[in-house]
Design an enzyme around this catalytic site. Structure first.
Site, PDB file in Angstrom:
ATOM      1  CE1 TYR A  21      -8.077   0.198   5.401  1.00  0.00           C
ATOM      2  CE2 TYR A  21      -6.619  -0.285   3.571  1.00  0.00           C
ATOM      3  CZ  TYR A  21      -6.832  -0.132   4.922  1.00  0.00           C
ATOM      4  OH  TYR A  21      -5.789  -0.337   5.787  1.00  0.00           O
TER       5      TYR A  21
ATOM      6  CD  GLU B  12      13.060 -16.026  32.271  1.00  0.00           C
ATOM      7  OE1 GLU B  12      12.899 -17.250  32.400  1.00  0.00           O
ATOM      8  OE2 GLU B  12      12.327 -15.176  32.817  1.00  0.00           O
TER       9      GLU B  12
ATOM     10  CE  LYS C  83      -0.661  -1.332  11.684  1.00  0.00           C
ATOM     11  NZ  LYS C  83      -1.114  -1.778  10.347  1.00  0.00           N
TER      12      LYS C  83
ATOM     13  CB  THR D   7      -3.387   1.678   4.230  1.00  0.00           C
ATOM     14  OG1 THR D   7      -3.622   0.310   4.553  1.00  0.00           O
ATOM     15  CG2 THR D   7      -4.617   2.485   4.537  1.00  0.00           C
TER      16      THR D   7
ATOM     17  CB  THR E 203       1.230   0.707   8.587  1.00  0.00           C
ATOM     18  OG1 THR E 203      -0.034   0.061   8.508  1.00  0.00           O
ATOM     19  CG2 THR E 203       1.119   2.142   8.126  1.00  0.00           C
ATOM     20  CG  ASP E 204      -0.194  -4.711   8.008  1.00  0.00           C
ATOM     21  OD1 ASP E 204      -0.589  -3.848   8.809  1.00  0.00           O
ATOM     22  OD2 ASP E 204      -0.968  -5.429   7.347  1.00  0.00           O
TER      23      ASP E 204
ATOM     24  CB  SER F 145       3.493  -3.620   3.787  1.00  0.00           C
ATOM     25  OG  SER F 145       2.870  -3.625   5.035  1.00  0.00           O
TER      26      SER F 145
HETATM   27  N1  LIG Z   1      -2.213   0.458   7.093  1.00  0.00           N
HETATM   28  C1  LIG Z   1      -1.679  -0.368   6.192  1.00  0.00           C
HETATM   29  O1  LIG Z   1      -0.890   0.077   5.377  1.00  0.00           O
HETATM   30  C2  LIG Z   1      -2.020  -1.833   6.280  1.00  0.00           C
HETATM   31  C3  LIG Z   1      -1.873  -2.649   5.029  1.00  0.00           C
HETATM   32  N2  LIG Z   1      -2.302  -3.978   5.299  1.00  0.00           N
HETATM   33  C4  LIG Z   1      -0.439  -2.714   4.530  1.00  0.00           C
HETATM   34  O2  LIG Z   1       0.461  -2.917   5.293  1.00  0.00           O
HETATM   35  O3  LIG Z   1      -0.225  -2.604   3.345  1.00  0.00           O
END
Ligand SMILES: NC(=O)C[C@H](N)C(=O)O
Length: 337
Positions: free
Chosen positions: A34, A294, A173, A20, A100-101, A67
């Site tokens: 986006y 467990e 995340k 992103t 970020t994923d 990602s």
């Molecule tokens: N905020 C992001 O970067 C999400 C995006 N789907 C990625 O991981 O590339």
């Protein structure tokens, strides 16, 4: 005089992978709708002219993907390029722009396999650069600030999001719509404000220079997959993963990595057939899975992931399995990293 300051500035290379932070939406109101991985690294750098006052910055486009689509081959490619740059005496720090994923997975992978004390900082954004109040510019500015700071050396791979400096090992995340998305159960290591770092703690786990793993000696990663625990779960997914050739299965367990009685026999069988079983937890704020709590791990010859979430446990299992197939060694590695 200008030449003099340029010489004093650190040399930082930005490796761009997409995400992103390189995304673009149709209008400034599109903060959530986006396309990721649209802008090239030169445009990203040109968008933050203030970087030039922090470091001598140059960019390289390593890949251009969202990602969630990253593969093990992508990880190896990135890891090897980071190692080459870390060996270059003209490079003082490395920044990686990333979606970020799976940012937390890549950061942890690099933390395990890069034999360098030079700062490596992974950074992303929650909003594309085309959106109002986009967070990528400041996150990138902070990443370059941290990567060019001598104080950042030897602290493992770092993540700069939302003004915080996080350990690449611990951070995850935790929410998918806020700019305050990245959290660690054990808290951030520091803050970066107006280009200056403020440190509060150091990582206790083995990483980078102190790691027994080396990207230069890894040419492929074994198949390690994750199956999710929930009410009324069946053993279908676990068996299918075993049949597809998984060398280890991460059980993304409920609570304390607990395993449904409907799944236990299949996992015992898989272990007898050589598949490593690693119990982790999918609780939101950070799991804490202990041996023989467990489940009788000693009897079953299973491993526990302790505080590593399932996706980080997958990364460590893959890296560890390049060196050992022994479950006791694997457990030692899970305690130490
Ligand atoms: N905020 C992001 O970067 C999400 C995006 N789907 C990625 O991981 O590339």
């Amino acid at each position: 005089k200008e030449v003099e300051t340029q010489q004093k500035l650190a040399n930082v290379v930005i490796l761009a992978t997409g995400g992103t932070i390189a995304g673009a939406g149709a209008s400034a109101a599109n903060s959530a709708t986006y396309q990721a991985a649209k802008l090239g690294i030169d445009k990203l750098i040109a968008g933050v002219p203030e970087l030039a006052s922090l470091a001598n910055v140059r960019g390289e486009q390593v890949m251009q993907i969202a990602s969630e689509s990253i593969t093990n081959d992508n990880l190896l490619q990135l890891g090897k390029r980071v190692a080459e740059l870390a060996d270059d005496k003209n490079v003082d720090g490395i920044v990686i722009t990333h979606g970020t994923d799976t940012l937390e997975e890549t950061a942890y992978f690099l933390n395990l396999v890069e034999k360098t004390g030079k700062p490596i900082v992974v950074v992303g954004s929650m909003r594309p650069g085309t959106a109002m109040s986009a967070d990528g510019m400041l996150n990138l500015y902070n990443a370059v600030a941290v990567a060019s700071d001598k104080q950042s050396r030897g602290k493992g791979v770092l993540v700069t999001m939302n003004d915080e400096i996080q350990s690449g090992r611990d951070v995850s995340k935790s929410v998918n719509i806020k700019t305050e998305a990245f959290k660690s159960a054990w808290g951030p290591m520091g803050m970066v404000v107006e280009g200056k770092s403020y440190w509060f703690r150091l990582p206790a786990k083995r990483h980078t220079m102190d790691s027994e793993f080396d990207i230069k000696k890894i040419s492929s990663l074994p198949a390690v997959d994750i199956a999710y625990g929930y009410g009324n779960v069946s053993d279908t997914a676990y068996k299918a993963l075993g049949q597809a050739g998984a060398k280890a299965i991460i059980h993304a367990g409920t609570g304390n990595g607990s395993v449904s009685s409907r799944v236990v026999p299949a996992l015992q069988e898989l272990r007898k057939n050589g598949v490593q079983i690693i119990r982790s937890s999918h609780v939101n704020a950070g799991g804490f899975v202990l041996r023989n709590a467990e489940q009788p791990d000693d009897k079953n010859d299973w491993v526990v992931a302790h505080d590593l979430n399932p996706q980080k446990a997958r990364i460590l299992a893959m890296v560890a399995l390049t060196k050992t197939q022994d479950s006791k060694e694997l457990q030692r590695i899970f305690w130490e990293y």
